[in-house]
Design a protein around this motif. Sequence first.
Motif, PDB file in Angstrom:
ATOM      1  N   VAL A   1       0.836  -1.205   0.000  1.00  0.00           N
ATOM      2  CA  VAL A   1       0.000   0.000   0.000  1.00  0.00           C
ATOM      3  C   VAL A   1       0.872   1.257   0.000  1.00  0.00           C
ATOM      4  O   VAL A   1       0.597   2.217  -0.723  1.00  0.00           O
ATOM      5  CB  VAL A   1      -0.946  -0.016   1.219  1.00  0.00           C
ATOM      6  CG1 VAL A   1      -1.698   1.302   1.328  1.00  0.00           C
ATOM      7  CG2 VAL A   1      -1.936  -1.173   1.110  1.00  0.00           C
ATOM      8  N   LEU A   2       1.933   1.254   0.793  1.00  0.00           N
ATOM      9  CA  LEU A   2       2.817   2.419   0.854  1.00  0.00           C
ATOM     10  C   LEU A   2       3.508   2.660  -0.487  1.00  0.00           C
ATOM     11  O   LEU A   2       3.634   3.817  -0.925  1.00  0.00           O
ATOM     12  CB  LEU A   2       3.859   2.226   1.958  1.00  0.00           C
ATOM     13  CG  LEU A   2       3.326   2.160   3.393  1.00  0.00           C
ATOM     14  CD1 LEU A   2       4.464   1.875   4.359  1.00  0.00           C
ATOM     15  CD2 LEU A   2       2.613   3.448   3.775  1.00  0.00           C
ATOM     16  N   ASP A   3       3.958   1.596  -1.137  1.00  0.00           N
ATOM     17  CA  ASP A   3       4.607   1.747  -2.446  1.00  0.00           C
ATOM     18  C   ASP A   3       3.623   2.285  -3.474  1.00  0.00           C
ATOM     19  O   ASP A   3       3.979   3.127  -4.315  1.00  0.00           O
ATOM     20  CB  ASP A   3       5.164   0.397  -2.912  1.00  0.00           C
ATOM     21  CG  ASP A   3       6.352  -0.076  -2.084  1.00  0.00           C
ATOM     22  OD1 ASP A   3       6.942   0.753  -1.361  1.00  0.00           O
ATOM     23  OD2 ASP A   3       6.676  -1.279  -2.158  1.00  0.00           O
ATOM     24  N   TRP A   4       2.388   1.809  -3.411  1.00  0.00           N
ATOM     25  CA  TRP A   4       1.352   2.287  -4.340  1.00  0.00           C
ATOM     26  C   TRP A   4       1.054   3.766  -4.093  1.00  0.00           C
ATOM     27  O   TRP A   4       0.939   4.550  -5.039  1.00  0.00           O
ATOM     28  CB  TRP A   4       0.102   1.443  -4.173  1.00  0.00           C
ATOM     29  CG  TRP A   4      -1.045   1.793  -5.063  1.00  0.00           C
ATOM     30  CD1 TRP A   4      -2.231   2.342  -4.681  1.00  0.00           C
ATOM     31  CD2 TRP A   4      -1.130   1.601  -6.482  1.00  0.00           C
ATOM     32  NE1 TRP A   4      -3.060   2.516  -5.762  1.00  0.00           N
ATOM     33  CE2 TRP A   4      -2.409   2.065  -6.888  1.00  0.00           C
ATOM     34  CE3 TRP A   4      -0.256   1.094  -7.433  1.00  0.00           C
ATOM     35  CZ2 TRP A   4      -2.828   2.028  -8.219  1.00  0.00           C
ATOM     36  CZ3 TRP A   4      -0.676   1.057  -8.775  1.00  0.00           C
ATOM     37  CH2 TRP A   4      -1.931   1.523  -9.151  1.00  0.00           C
ATOM     38  N   GLN A   5       0.980   4.160  -2.833  1.00  0.00           N
ATOM     39  CA  GLN A   5       0.730   5.553  -2.499  1.00  0.00           C
ATOM     40  C   GLN A   5       1.842   6.450  -3.045  1.00  0.00           C
ATOM     41  O   GLN A   5       1.583   7.516  -3.607  1.00  0.00           O
ATOM     42  CB  GLN A   5       0.615   5.711  -0.979  1.00  0.00           C
ATOM     43  CG  GLN A   5       0.297   7.118  -0.507  1.00  0.00           C
ATOM     44  CD  GLN A   5      -1.137   7.526  -0.762  1.00  0.00           C
ATOM     45  OE1 GLN A   5      -1.948   6.729  -1.229  1.00  0.00           O
ATOM     46  NE2 GLN A   5      -1.470   8.769  -0.460  1.00  0.00           N
ATOM     47  N   SER A   6       3.087   6.022  -2.876  1.00  0.00           N
ATOM     48  CA  SER A   6       4.227   6.792  -3.390  1.00  0.00           C
ATOM     49  C   SER A   6       4.152   6.936  -4.898  1.00  0.00           C
ATOM     50  O   SER A   6       4.414   8.022  -5.448  1.00  0.00           O
ATOM     51  CB  SER A   6       5.525   6.100  -2.981  1.00  0.00           C
ATOM     52  OG  SER A   6       6.648   6.783  -3.494  1.00  0.00           O
ATOM     53  N   LEU A   7       3.781   5.864  -5.582  1.00  0.00           N
ATOM     54  CA  LEU A   7       3.659   5.905  -7.042  1.00  0.00           C
ATOM     55  C   LEU A   7       2.546   6.861  -7.470  1.00  0.00           C
ATOM     56  O   LEU A   7       2.696   7.629  -8.443  1.00  0.00           O
ATOM     57  CB  LEU A   7       3.388   4.494  -7.567  1.00  0.00           C
ATOM     58  CG  LEU A   7       3.375   4.307  -9.077  1.00  0.00           C
ATOM     59  CD1 LEU A   7       4.762   4.548  -9.657  1.00  0.00           C
ATOM     60  CD2 LEU A   7       2.883   2.900  -9.433  1.00  0.00           C
ATOM     61  N   LEU A   8       1.421   6.845  -6.751  1.00  0.00           N
ATOM     62  CA  LEU A   8       0.313   7.739  -7.085  1.00  0.00           C
ATOM     63  C   LEU A   8       0.704   9.198  -6.900  1.00  0.00           C
ATOM     64  O   LEU A   8       0.364  10.057  -7.726  1.00  0.00           O
ATOM     65  CB  LEU A   8      -0.908   7.409  -6.218  1.00  0.00           C
ATOM     66  CG  LEU A   8      -1.573   6.048  -6.436  1.00  0.00           C
ATOM     67  CD1 LEU A   8      -2.799   5.915  -5.543  1.00  0.00           C
ATOM     68  CD2 LEU A   8      -1.958   5.836  -7.883  1.00  0.00           C
ATOM     69  N   ILE A   9       1.402   9.513  -5.822  1.00  0.00           N
ATOM     70  CA  ILE A   9       1.837  10.898  -5.600  1.00  0.00           C
ATOM     71  C   ILE A   9       2.804  11.326  -6.697  1.00  0.00           C
ATOM     72  O   ILE A   9       2.715  12.435  -7.236  1.00  0.00           O
ATOM     73  CB  ILE A   9       2.480  11.047  -4.210  1.00  0.00           C
ATOM     74  CG1 ILE A   9       1.443  10.797  -3.106  1.00  0.00           C
ATOM     75  CG2 ILE A   9       3.086  12.440  -4.043  1.00  0.00           C
ATOM     76  CD1 ILE A   9       2.029  10.755  -1.706  1.00  0.00           C
ATOM     77  N   GLU A  10       3.733  10.442  -7.044  1.00  0.00           N
ATOM     78  CA  GLU A  10       4.720  10.755  -8.084  1.00  0.00           C
ATOM     79  C   GLU A  10       4.045  11.124  -9.402  1.00  0.00           C
ATOM     80  O   GLU A  10       4.489  12.040 -10.106  1.00  0.00           O
ATOM     81  CB  GLU A  10       5.635   9.546  -8.280  1.00  0.00           C
ATOM     82  CG  GLU A  10       6.657   9.710  -9.399  1.00  0.00           C
ATOM     83  CD  GLU A  10       7.425   8.426  -9.668  1.00  0.00           C
ATOM     84  OE1 GLU A  10       8.051   8.330 -10.746  1.00  0.00           O
ATOM     85  OE2 GLU A  10       7.388   7.515  -8.807  1.00  0.00           O
ATOM     86  N   HIS A  11       2.971  10.435  -9.733  1.00  0.00           N
ATOM     87  CA  HIS A  11       2.281  10.682 -10.999  1.00  0.00           C
ATOM     88  C   HIS A  11       1.148  11.700 -10.870  1.00  0.00           C
ATOM     89  O   HIS A  11       0.485  12.011 -11.866  1.00  0.00           O
ATOM     90  CB  HIS A  11       1.744   9.370 -11.563  1.00  0.00           C
ATOM     91  CG  HIS A  11       2.812   8.465 -12.122  1.00  0.00           C
ATOM     92  ND1 HIS A  11       3.156   8.451 -13.450  1.00  0.00           N
ATOM     93  CD2 HIS A  11       3.634   7.577 -11.506  1.00  0.00           C
ATOM     94  CE1 HIS A  11       4.124   7.572 -13.646  1.00  0.00           C
ATOM     95  NE2 HIS A  11       4.434   7.027 -12.484  1.00  0.00           N
ATOM     96  N   GLY A  12       0.906  12.191  -9.684  1.00  0.00           N
ATOM     97  CA  GLY A  12      -0.132  13.200  -9.505  1.00  0.00           C
ATOM     98  C   GLY A  12      -1.530  12.653  -9.362  1.00  0.00           C
ATOM     99  O   GLY A  12      -2.509  13.391  -9.540  1.00  0.00           O
ATOM    100  N   PHE A  13      -1.666  11.377  -9.003  1.00  0.00           N
ATOM    101  CA  PHE A  13      -2.988  10.782  -8.849  1.00  0.00           C
ATOM    102  C   PHE A  13      -3.379  10.647  -7.382  1.00  0.00           C
ATOM    103  O   PHE A  13      -4.459  10.149  -7.060  1.00  0.00           O
ATOM    104  CB  PHE A  13      -3.048   9.431  -9.557  1.00  0.00           C
ATOM    105  CG  PHE A  13      -2.722   9.515 -11.031  1.00  0.00           C
ATOM    106  CD1 PHE A  13      -3.167  10.598 -11.786  1.00  0.00           C
ATOM    107  CD2 PHE A  13      -1.952   8.553 -11.646  1.00  0.00           C
ATOM    108  CE1 PHE A  13      -2.867  10.699 -13.139  1.00  0.00           C
ATOM    109  CE2 PHE A  13      -1.644   8.640 -12.998  1.00  0.00           C
ATOM    110  CZ  PHE A  13      -2.101   9.714 -13.749  1.00  0.00           C
ATOM    111  N   ALA A  14      -2.527  11.074  -6.481  1.00  0.00           N
ATOM    112  CA  ALA A  14      -2.838  11.249  -5.059  1.00  0.00           C
ATOM    113  C   ALA A  14      -2.134  12.515  -4.608  1.00  0.00           C
ATOM    114  O   ALA A  14      -1.108  12.906  -5.180  1.00  0.00           O
ATOM    115  CB  ALA A  14      -2.367  10.056  -4.232  1.00  0.00           C
ATOM    116  N   ALA A  15      -2.699  13.191  -3.594  1.00  0.00           N
ATOM    117  CA  ALA A  15      -2.146  14.469  -3.113  1.00  0.00           C
ATOM    118  C   ALA A  15      -1.890  15.411  -4.292  1.00  0.00           C
ATOM    119  O   ALA A  15      -0.914  16.173  -4.295  1.00  0.00           O
ATOM    120  CB  ALA A  15      -0.861  14.235  -2.314  1.00  0.00           C
TER     121      ALA A  15
END
Length: 404
Positions: free
Chosen positions: A43-57
């Motif tokens: 879950v943490l790795d997925w969250q980091s990936l989403l932030i990197e691509h602008g799909f979270a935060a």
Amino acid sequence: MDLTLSDRHRALRADLREFIARHGHRSPPVGGGGGRKRPDQRVLDWQSLLIEHGFAARSVPTRYGGYGAEHDVLDAALITEAFNAAGISLGIQGQGIRMLVPTLLEVGNEEQRRRWIGPTIRGELHWAQGYSEPEAGSDLASLRTRAHVEDGNFVINGQKIWTSSAHYADMMFLLVRTEPDRPKHLGISYLLLPMATSGIEVRPLATMTGHATFNEVFFTDVRLPTDQIVLGRGDGWKVANVTLKHERMLLGDSSKLVHRLHRLRALLAETVVDGAPLLSRPVWRDRFLRLQGEVLAGKYHQMRLLSEASRDQDSGLGLLVVKYYGTTLAWRLATLAVDALGEAGLAYEPHDEVGEDSAATAWYADWMYDLGLIIGGGSSNIQKNIIAERGLGMPREPKPMGGA
């Protein structure tokens, strides 16, 4: 609300398709990291990936660890729509990210934003909400947990109850009474408290799901530096209502309803009785289509609220109905699934705090958990009173003899 896609929005949709095709297999199960347990490394790795691509935060400024895009209601809608359609996780959706972070962005100071937002959006810090007390749930302003100042610290004594995630949280945003001589709404302060502080005792409360997702929390001479306060002493009610605004949006989140609707449709299409899928039978199809209409109404209503928020407009009654509408509708979706499953879920036994061992028990877990959400965050009966009195201007509910 103009839903016409610009060139930029079409480019975002193309980026989403590419991201899902390339990375969708890395998504944790939908619901993992949603706030019922501490997220695992996947879950943490997925969250980091989403932030990197602008799909979270997405609209959190880069100086606080976010992606730094301008807030755009249609961006958020496109991301949610694409992820729901693909059946992949939208990332961590807990109280810290969905409630505290927007509160700090709105009313926190710069030091608080820099200290707390980054670790929270990355899933490194988890927050509990210290609001409800045994005699101060719906009437939150009557809370009795107190804090006085001694040697540069708040000294906190009291109790909170129905505190979600306190058994694994790192931090708590906490309401306490610091000004006992002022009117009750004006005597409250909003504190940021590490859960490892000496004097805090957490007692889990098991629900009918078999899981202890709620807790009692006791504070005995807990010491907290006086700078760990949002705004100032006596401003807690103002800050609390900022947080409550985001809590109602979290509890009534239309993206959860849309995803559940997709799951429900698949269940009804796959469940065959007497040689025919339930979805092909008029009674079941009618029940499903009625719920589908309500889910779509909730989705477009929430998009309207986001549009108004982006223009700094007061949504008034529109915002008040979200929590009541969303939690009751989520439970009714789960109810239809439970009805369809029949005896398949009767052997329910709790296992893991998020996922269960079969589709049947997962639906039964949702059905039971959602009953709690109808009560938590302001029960449905209280929500209807608020909608009537504050939103529609109707007379206040009569108080019993001797009531305040």
